[in-house]
Design a protein around this motif. Structure first.
Motif, PDB file in Angstrom:
ATOM      1  N   ASP A  76     -47.595  -8.403  14.030  1.00  0.00           N
ATOM      2  CA  ASP A  76     -46.319  -8.492  14.753  1.00  0.00           C
ATOM      3  C   ASP A  76     -45.467  -9.632  14.192  1.00  0.00           C
ATOM      4  O   ASP A  76     -44.256  -9.485  13.991  1.00  0.00           O
ATOM      5  N   GLN A  77     -46.113 -10.765  13.944  1.00  0.00           N
ATOM      6  CA  GLN A  77     -45.399 -11.921  13.395  1.00  0.00           C
ATOM      7  C   GLN A  77     -44.905 -11.633  11.982  1.00  0.00           C
ATOM      8  O   GLN A  77     -43.770 -11.982  11.626  1.00  0.00           O
ATOM      9  N   GLU A  80     -41.861  -9.305  12.126  1.00  0.00           N
ATOM     10  CA  GLU A  80     -40.640 -10.019  12.502  1.00  0.00           C
ATOM     11  C   GLU A  80     -40.101 -10.840  11.339  1.00  0.00           C
ATOM     12  O   GLU A  80     -38.889 -11.040  11.211  1.00  0.00           O
TER      13      GLU A  80
END
Length: 249
Positions: A76-77, A80
């Motif tokens: 997820d990081q 992003e």
């Protein structure tokens, strides 16, 4: 809040369960066998054996889900930050395409591609990565077990291709899931043959813990050269340059 790693928690809990449910049975049997008096070996506490299976299975399931969640958090990081050309994303996207039977044919091959084609396929690939993340979260939420399909998917979320997994561990987990089902979906009184001995139950779980440690918690797991060949084979026609494929981590 616990600061233990998923494996440390798993090992600690399994040790507690063995001491609580199995060791008393094993001790009672050994005391009877070692007695100088003619003593009948007591029947094991089958409720304890059933409880041990259910609770140890839950800990195994929790371990794999926790490991997968750790990786999804990193992904997820990375997403992003726009960093999706990684090994873990490769295995996740490959899994998603395979499970959903999605057909993709990218035409970009690397440097020198038409900008419009590359931009369109970059957007397409990012959308695919986002969908794959959603699929991973949904699978973990709905997972129920440690049989082969569950472990293959959860391992893919961790960054492993299915053919990299330890076949011995997969077989042991598959059997463990089946044996758990013997006491989870019906009364064990209808199937007492599902139990062998407390000693065997203990050995079975300790074997699985050793296999997990040797594969998922050590440097013995295949994490480098074999994967790179598969990444290149699968993604060679998409928008990453050939050079960047060899730099994936």
């Amino acid at each position: 809040m616990s600061t233990l790693s998923p494996f440390e928690h798993l090992f600690q809990r399994c040790d507690e369960l063995i001491k609580k449910y199995l060791d008393p049975i094993i001790k009672a049997e050994q005391d009877a066998l070692n007695s100088s008096e003619p003593v009948q070996v007591p029947l094991p506490d089958f409720d304890s054996l059933a409880a041990f299976r259910l609770l140890s299975h839950a800990e195994l399931e929790g371990y794999f889900e926790a490991k997968a969640k750790e990786t999804l958090k990193i992904l997820d990081q990375d997403f992003e930050a726009g960093k999706i050309e990684t090994s873990k994303f490769a295995s996740l996207i490959f899994l998603f395409i395979l499970k959903k039977q999605i057909a993709k044919k990218w035409t970009a091959t690397g440097l020198g591609d038409d900008a419009s084609i590359k931009n369109a396929e970059t957007t397409d690939f990012k959308d695919l990565a986002q969908q794959a993340l959603g699929y991973g979260r949904q699978f973990i939420e709905g997972n129920n077990g440690v049989k082969e399909n569950s472990i293959q998917v959860l391992s893919a979320l961790m960054g492993y291709f299915s053919d990299e997994l330890d076949p011995v561990l997969l077989k042991e987990l598959n059997l463990y899931g089946k044996r758990r089902g013997d006491v989870a979906h019906d009364s064990w009184k209808r199937n007492t043959r599902t139990f062998e001995s407390a000693e065997i139950e203990r050995t079975r779980l300790l074997t699985i813990l050793d296999l997990i440690k040797n594969f998922y918690e050590s440097n013995l797991a295949p994490i480098y050269t074999p994967r790179k060949k598969r990444w290149f084979s699968f993604f060679k026609t998409q928008w990453f340059s050939k050079r960047s494929l060899y730099q994936w981590n």
